[in-house]
Motif scaffolding. Structure first.
Motif, PDB file in Angstrom:
ATOM      1  N   SER A  59      37.142 -54.513  -4.205  1.00  0.00           N
ATOM      2  CA  SER A  59      38.105 -55.616  -4.257  1.00  0.00           C
ATOM      3  C   SER A  59      39.471 -55.094  -4.686  1.00  0.00           C
ATOM      4  O   SER A  59      39.590 -54.019  -5.281  1.00  0.00           O
ATOM      5  CB  SER A  59      37.635 -56.676  -5.251  1.00  0.00           C
ATOM      6  N   GLU A  60      40.510 -55.852  -4.390  1.00  0.00           N
ATOM      7  CA  GLU A  60      41.858 -55.441  -4.789  1.00  0.00           C
ATOM      8  C   GLU A  60      41.960 -55.288  -6.297  1.00  0.00           C
ATOM      9  O   GLU A  60      42.630 -54.376  -6.797  1.00  0.00           O
ATOM     10  CB  GLU A  60      42.874 -56.475  -4.290  1.00  0.00           C
ATOM     11  N   GLU A  61      41.283 -56.165  -7.035  1.00  0.00           N
ATOM     12  CA  GLU A  61      41.301 -56.079  -8.498  1.00  0.00           C
ATOM     13  C   GLU A  61      40.668 -54.774  -8.980  1.00  0.00           C
ATOM     14  O   GLU A  61      41.209 -54.091  -9.856  1.00  0.00           O
ATOM     15  CB  GLU A  61      40.574 -57.264  -9.117  1.00  0.00           C
ATOM     16  N   HIS A  62      39.533 -54.426  -8.395  1.00  0.00           N
ATOM     17  CA  HIS A  62      38.873 -53.190  -8.779  1.00  0.00           C
ATOM     18  C   HIS A  62      39.709 -51.971  -8.393  1.00  0.00           C
ATOM     19  O   HIS A  62      39.762 -50.987  -9.140  1.00  0.00           O
ATOM     20  CB  HIS A  62      37.490 -53.104  -8.139  1.00  0.00           C
ATOM     21  N   GLN A  63      40.344 -52.020  -7.245  1.00  0.00           N
ATOM     22  CA  GLN A  63      41.214 -50.906  -6.843  1.00  0.00           C
ATOM     23  C   GLN A  63      42.335 -50.701  -7.858  1.00  0.00           C
ATOM     24  O   GLN A  63      42.628 -49.565  -8.247  1.00  0.00           O
ATOM     25  CB  GLN A  63      41.808 -51.179  -5.460  1.00  0.00           C
ATOM     26  N   ASP A  64      42.967 -51.781  -8.281  1.00  0.00           N
ATOM     27  CA  ASP A  64      44.050 -51.691  -9.260  1.00  0.00           C
ATOM     28  C   ASP A  64      43.553 -51.097 -10.576  1.00  0.00           C
ATOM     29  O   ASP A  64      44.231 -50.276 -11.204  1.00  0.00           O
ATOM     30  CB  ASP A  64      44.668 -53.068  -9.510  1.00  0.00           C
TER      31      ASP A  64
END
Length: 357
Positions: A281-286
């Motif tokens: 997810s974008e959150e995990h990538q960040d």
């Protein structure tokens, strides 16, 4: 009639309980004062994210080293910032003491994050990264940091991603210290290297450099080097103080004498399997990128502190250190830098690095 009345009353009571439970939010409100249910609270804490597990590995068997400090910082930040939805498993040499094994693990999915050197990465066909393997490319840590944290570092990261067909994403530049010669005798001049076997990379620009000094590059696995030095399998090796002193190489017959050649302010690539990264997810990538940045800072700080610490330990243990005129080494290195940079198409980057001195 009585039975029907009882059924109606029971249904009404159940409805009242459901409404009451729906309004019970344990006092949690959002920023605008609106109620949040428990699912919203859990999601805000990271529990709403799908859990992922990241296997992170380096090749050092001794956990008391900067690599371990860096990956443990990566683990701490990733797990804490994700509320536990990211789990990081750190391996210190247990997935392989050879960097080629780590690259292979990254390719086949046996590891998700690995630390490797430019020399071993060039075996994947990404020749441009040989730039960072050039001997005497940097003359200080400040010079090195300006390079990897600036435009040159950004361009190399883009090249790695593109030429690996989006398989490898570079998420941080680490250092493995300043590398020096250590062997069975001190070097008084470059001529002392004639015919001497030295444990180093046996292909690529690093091997070319040592061949031109007169030494004989020899392949020995890092985990077997202590025994190889002790049993006269190789005459010498080259590495930075925090690494060879931790492994007690300076206590072997063929590792007692260190000559501070300072031939390499090393660069190490912290890589992640990009196909896996893109699936997060974008959150995990960040969060992963934040953890990688934290690991860079932690690893470099640990390395810088240990440089002097382990140099002093070597002296206390009876090892000997001498300095040498580096000019003859640099005279070999600079034409090699020009030749390799032109061959791999990074002459413009080489000039940028030289201009930052």
């Amino acid at each position: 009639m009585l039975k029907k009345s009882l059924v109606v009353l029971m249904l009404m009571a159940a409805m009242l309980v459901a409404v009451a439970c729906g309004n019970n939010n344990n006092g949690n409100t959002d920023a605008e004062g609106n109620n949040q249910n428990q699912d919203d609270v859990n999601a805000a804490a990271g529990e709403g994210e799908d859990s992922i597990k990241i296997v992170a590995a380096h090749n050092q068997t001794d956990p008391e080293n900067p690599y371990q400090d860096g990956l443990l910082e990566f683990k701490e930040v990733a797990e804490s910032e994700s509320g536990g939805s990211i789990e990081v498993e750190v391996h210190a040499g247990t997935l392989g003491t050879s960097e080629s094994e780590l690259v292979e693990s990254l390719q086949v999915g046996g590891a998700d994050v690995v630390l490797v050197s430019p020399g071993f990465m060039s075996n994947t066909g990404i020749r441009e990264i040989d730039l960072f393997a050039l001997p005497y490319l940097f003359d200080s840590y400040d010079h090195w940091e300006q390079t990897v944290d600036g435009e040159v570092g950004d361009e190399i990261a883009d090249i790695i991603l593109e030429e690996s067909d989006n398989k490898f994403k570079l998420v941080g530049y680490w250092s493995a210290g300043v590398r020096h010669y250590y062997g069975k005798q001190p070097l008084q001049s470059i001529d002392d290297l004639q015919g001497m076997t030295i444990r180093t990379q046996t292909s690529g620009v690093v091997a070319d450099f040592w061949n031109q000094t007169g030494a004989v590059p020899t392949d020995v696995d890092w985990g077997e080097l202590y025994q190889a030095l002790q049993q006269n399998v190789v005459d010498s090796a080259e590495n930075a103080y925090p690494y060879f002193v931790q492994q007690n190489h300076h206590e072997t017959d063929n590792g007692r004498y260190t000559t501070e050649t300072g031939h390499d302010y090393t660069t190490r690539f912290l890589l992640i399997n990009n196909e896996e990264f893109e699936s997060y997810s974008e959150e995990h990538q960040d969060i992963i990128l934040e953890a990688a940045a934290a690991s860079v800072e932690a690893e470099r700080q640990a390395l810088y502190e240990q440089e002097e610490e382990y140099r002093q330990q070597l002296l206390e243990d009876g090892g000997e250190i001498n300095e040498i005129d580096k000019a003859p080494f640099i005279e070999i290195a600079e034409p090699l830098q020009d030749e390799v940079a032109e061959e791999i198409g990074v002459t413009h980057l080489l000039e940028q690095i030289r201009d930052m001195r």
